[in-house]
Design a protein around this motif. Structure first.
Motif, mmCIF file in Angstrom:
data_model
loop_
_atom_site.group_PDB
_atom_site.id
_atom_site.type_symbol
_atom_site.label_atom_id
_atom_site.label_comp_id
_atom_site.label_asym_id
_atom_site.label_seq_id
_atom_site.Cartn_x
_atom_site.Cartn_y
_atom_site.Cartn_z
ATOM 1 N N MET A 1 0.832 -1.128 -0.070
ATOM 2 C CA MET A 1 0.374 0.087 -0.092
ATOM 3 C C MET A 1 0.894 1.259 -0.005
ATOM 4 O O MET A 1 0.636 2.203 -0.808
ATOM 5 N N LEU A 2 2.039 1.390 0.564
ATOM 6 C CA LEU A 2 2.996 2.264 0.738
ATOM 7 C C LEU A 2 4.421 1.874 0.689
ATOM 8 O O LEU A 2 4.719 0.945 1.235
ATOM 9 N N GLU A 3 4.992 2.510 -0.261
ATOM 10 C CA GLU A 3 6.456 2.270 -0.558
ATOM 11 C C GLU A 3 7.314 3.475 -0.334
ATOM 12 O O GLU A 3 7.044 4.644 -0.836
ATOM 13 N N VAL A 4 8.342 3.417 0.559
ATOM 14 C CA VAL A 4 8.954 4.298 1.028
ATOM 15 C C VAL A 4 10.295 4.561 -0.047
ATOM 16 O O VAL A 4 10.915 3.663 -0.433
ATOM 17 N N ILE A 5 10.357 5.862 -0.603
ATOM 18 C CA ILE A 5 11.230 5.975 -1.792
ATOM 19 C C ILE A 5 12.516 6.493 -0.914
ATOM 20 O O ILE A 5 13.606 5.987 -1.335
ATOM 21 N N ASN A 6 12.441 7.368 -0.068
ATOM 22 C CA ASN A 6 13.502 8.176 0.423
ATOM 23 C C ASN A 6 13.302 8.041 2.077
ATOM 24 O O ASN A 6 12.879 8.797 2.610
ATOM 25 N N GLY A 7 14.110 7.020 2.593
ATOM 26 C CA GLY A 7 13.639 6.927 4.101
ATOM 27 C C GLY A 7 14.318 8.095 4.988
ATOM 28 O O GLY A 7 13.924 8.324 6.013
ATOM 29 N N PHE A 8 15.696 8.626 4.458
ATOM 30 C CA PHE A 8 16.436 9.502 5.007
ATOM 31 C C PHE A 8 15.630 10.737 5.374
ATOM 32 O O PHE A 8 15.475 11.217 6.262
ATOM 33 N N LEU A 9 15.041 11.273 3.971
ATOM 34 C CA LEU A 9 14.267 12.333 4.059
ATOM 35 C C LEU A 9 12.858 11.982 5.032
ATOM 36 O O LEU A 9 12.367 13.053 5.720
ATOM 37 N N LEU A 10 12.289 10.805 4.910
ATOM 38 C CA LEU A 10 11.304 10.634 5.780
ATOM 39 C C LEU A 10 11.447 10.913 7.240
ATOM 40 O O LEU A 10 10.719 11.351 8.050
ATOM 41 N N ALA A 11 12.392 10.332 7.719
ATOM 42 C CA ALA A 11 12.979 10.432 9.107
ATOM 43 C C ALA A 11 13.445 11.882 9.448
ATOM 44 O O ALA A 11 13.040 12.367 10.493
ATOM 45 N N TYR A 12 14.216 12.434 8.448
ATOM 46 C CA TYR A 12 14.631 13.919 8.646
ATOM 47 C C TYR A 12 13.460 14.680 8.850
ATOM 48 O O TYR A 12 13.549 15.621 9.740
ATOM 49 N N PHE A 13 12.330 14.860 8.220
ATOM 50 C CA PHE A 13 11.332 15.602 8.229
ATOM 51 C C PHE A 13 10.355 15.399 9.468
ATOM 52 O O PHE A 13 9.883 16.250 9.928
ATOM 53 N N MET A 14 10.415 13.967 9.795
ATOM 54 C CA MET A 14 9.655 13.618 10.975
ATOM 55 C C MET A 14 10.145 13.963 12.060
ATOM 56 O O MET A 14 9.647 14.807 13.032
ATOM 57 N N ILE A 15 11.667 14.183 12.176
ATOM 58 C CA ILE A 15 12.357 14.727 13.579
ATOM 59 C C ILE A 15 12.153 16.065 13.300
ATOM 60 O O ILE A 15 12.045 16.826 14.572
ATOM 61 N N LEU A 16 12.445 16.808 12.299
ATOM 62 C CA LEU A 16 11.898 18.356 12.275
ATOM 63 C C LEU A 16 10.661 18.666 12.754
ATOM 64 O O LEU A 16 10.594 19.740 13.453
ATOM 65 N N CYS A 17 9.664 18.255 12.371
ATOM 66 C CA CYS A 17 8.294 18.156 12.827
ATOM 67 C C CYS A 17 8.180 17.957 14.336
ATOM 68 O O CYS A 17 7.402 18.646 15.045
ATOM 69 N N ILE A 18 8.818 16.971 14.906
ATOM 70 C CA ILE A 18 8.574 16.622 16.334
ATOM 71 C C ILE A 18 9.432 17.892 16.983
ATOM 72 O O ILE A 18 8.851 18.257 18.023
ATOM 73 N N LEU A 19 10.491 18.104 16.652
ATOM 74 C CA LEU A 19 11.424 19.334 17.297
ATOM 75 C C LEU A 19 10.428 20.608 17.287
ATOM 76 O O LEU A 19 10.330 21.498 17.986
ATOM 77 N N SER A 20 9.940 20.796 16.112
ATOM 78 C CA SER A 20 9.006 22.070 15.690
ATOM 79 C C SER A 20 7.982 22.071 16.754
ATOM 80 O O SER A 20 7.487 23.073 17.446
ATOM 81 N N ALA A 21 7.260 20.998 17.063
ATOM 82 C CA ALA A 21 6.285 20.682 17.968
ATOM 83 C C ALA A 21 6.676 21.091 19.551
ATOM 84 O O ALA A 21 5.895 21.473 20.370
ATOM 85 N N LEU A 22 7.773 20.645 19.672
ATOM 86 C CA LEU A 22 8.328 20.710 21.073
ATOM 87 C C LEU A 22 9.112 22.049 21.514
ATOM 88 O O LEU A 22 9.667 21.965 22.592
ATOM 89 N N VAL A 23 9.023 22.886 20.501
ATOM 90 C CA VAL A 23 9.980 24.201 20.851
ATOM 91 C C VAL A 23 9.404 24.995 21.963
ATOM 92 O O VAL A 23 10.189 25.546 22.992
ATOM 93 N N PRO A 24 8.237 25.042 22.203
ATOM 94 C CA PRO A 24 7.575 25.811 23.614
ATOM 95 C C PRO A 24 8.184 24.924 24.846
ATOM 96 O O PRO A 24 8.662 25.803 25.608
#
Length: 169
Positions: A1-24
């Motif tokens: 159903m889902l094929e990951v093409i670029n795992g590095f970018l997937l993890a990189y953007f997830m980490i950025l989004c988590i850090l962005s949410a935890l900024v406060p």
């Protein structure tokens, strides 16, 4: 159903989004390091406690002059402590606001720069036909049924913030 093409970018953007949410929370933690009571404030507080204990041993009726002298000393120290703590709170609020703004700007610039840098890279490919959403989900990329970095960041950011809402509140 889902094929990951670029795992590095997937993890990189997830980490950025988590850090962005935890900024406060990060901002509060960093600002908390600078807003602790000073040794002078702790010394004044210890003196107040000592004077109050001494005042309890003095009878108000029998030794009114000594009692009121202790009360004046306590009031003077409490006013001084109140002024010091108010200035510390003001400084702490300024530091907290500055740290929060700086962290948000840095995270925002990092996310925007990363999205621009990797704009044509698809992150995942969904199997099946997503007819009405195909062009929206894969906008700068030419791969059909792909999710581009723009959409991946948007989806990840909304998901992470909704998942972390109970933790951050």
């Amino acid at each position: 159903m889902l094929e990951v093409i670029n795992g590095f970018l997937l993890a990189y953007f997830m980490i950025l989004c988590i850090l962005s949410a935890l900024v406060p929370q990060l901002g509060r933690t960093i600002a908390g390091c600078y807003s602790r009571p000073s040794s002078e404030e702790r010394m004044i507080w210890g003196e107040i406690v000592k004077l109050k204990a001494e005042q309890k041993n003095v009878s108000m009726k029998d030794e009114f002059a000594a009692y009121s002298k202790l009360q004046r000393k306590i009031n003077k120290l409490e006013n001084h402590l109140k002024d010091n703590s108010q200035s510390r709170r003001t400084k702490s609020l300024a530091i907290k606001g500055s740290v929060l703004i700086i962290l948000q700007v840095v995270m925002g610039l990092l996310i925007v720069a990363s999205v621009i840098w990797f704009r044509r890279e698809p992150i995942v490919v969904l199997k099946g036909d997503l007819f009405p959403l195909t062009t929206v989900l894969s906008y700068p990329s030419d791969m059909p049924n792909a999710i581009s970095t723009h959409m991946w960041v948007l989806i990840s950011n909304v998901s992470v913030r909704s998942l972390l809402r109970p933790v951050t509140s």
